[in-house]
Enzyme design. Structure first.
Site, mmCIF file in Angstrom:
data_model
loop_
_atom_site.group_PDB
_atom_site.id
_atom_site.type_symbol
_atom_site.label_atom_id
_atom_site.label_comp_id
_atom_site.label_asym_id
_atom_site.label_seq_id
_atom_site.Cartn_x
_atom_site.Cartn_y
_atom_site.Cartn_z
ATOM 1 N N ILE A 43 0.867 -1.175 0.000
ATOM 2 C CA ILE A 43 0.000 0.000 0.000
ATOM 3 C C ILE A 43 0.905 1.227 0.000
ATOM 4 O O ILE A 43 1.573 1.510 0.996
ATOM 5 C CB ILE A 43 -0.918 0.008 1.250
ATOM 6 C CG1 ILE A 43 -1.742 -1.285 1.318
ATOM 7 C CG2 ILE A 43 -1.834 1.241 1.234
ATOM 8 C CD1 ILE A 43 -2.413 -1.531 2.664
ATOM 9 N N GLU A 55 4.135 -7.965 2.903
ATOM 10 C CA GLU A 55 4.419 -8.885 4.007
ATOM 11 C C GLU A 55 4.015 -8.277 5.339
ATOM 12 O O GLU A 55 3.428 -8.934 6.198
ATOM 13 C CB GLU A 55 5.921 -9.222 4.061
ATOM 14 C CG GLU A 55 6.470 -9.892 2.820
ATOM 15 C CD GLU A 55 6.986 -8.910 1.777
ATOM 16 O OE1 GLU A 55 6.354 -7.848 1.575
ATOM 17 O OE2 GLU A 55 8.024 -9.198 1.179
ATOM 18 N N CYS A 92 11.926 -7.302 1.739
ATOM 19 C CA CYS A 92 12.876 -6.221 2.040
ATOM 20 C C CYS A 92 13.409 -6.390 3.473
ATOM 21 O O CYS A 92 12.889 -7.179 4.270
ATOM 22 C CB CYS A 92 12.217 -4.855 1.868
ATOM 23 S SG CYS A 92 11.209 -4.344 3.264
#
Ligand code: THU
Length: 136
Positions: A43, A55, A92
């Site tokens: 988002i 995630e 990430c």
């Protein structure tokens, strides 16, 4: 639950991605130890740093519903125009650290392009020598 099923849920969640700035759509499906599944998408925000990854969306949804015991997560990501991503999307660093807060060393991260094309790695492999109050 089979890996293919979890990846399928992640692919469906990816369709909800709000990613007008990067054009990169990500979906995740988090399997709890009790069998519940929480999905999430990325988002984005015009203030780029306010963006939330798929995630973390899935993990925060689960924790906010009282679930903190996790077994596996499937992650799919790629150019928004691709229905099936042509690349792998490894989590990430911030998402890896968030996983570290709640997950064991053997937590499995399924990095997928499709239900049949994926790699499985553990959190210990993706985040070695990590910082936490707990030990691996
Ligand atoms: N993104 C994720 O949702 N998960 C990752 O692990 C990598 C990056 C998102 C953040 C941003 O919206 C877009 O992908 C491009 O970085």
């Amino acid at each position: 639950m089979k890996n293919a099923e979890l990846i399928n849920i992640a692919l469906k969640a990816r369709e909800k991605a709000y990613s007008p700035y990067s054009g990169f759509a990500v979906g995740a499906a988090l399997l709890c130890k009790n069998g519940k599944v929480f999905s999430g998408c990325n988002i984005e925000n015009s203030g780029y740093s306010a963006t939330n990854c798929a995630e973390r969306t899935a993990i925060f949804k689960a924790v906010s519903e009282g679930e903190t015991e996790f077994e596996r997560i499937a992650v799919v990501g790629g150019n928004s125009h691709e229905k099936i991503p042509s690349e792998y999307c490894p989590p990430c660093g911030i998402c890896r650290q968030v996983m570290r807060e709640f997950c064991d060393a053997d937590f499995e991260i399924i990095i997928a392009k499709s239900e049949s094309d994926y790699k499985v790695m553990t959190l210990a492999e993706l985040l070695p020598m990590s910082f936490d109050k707990r030990e691996f």
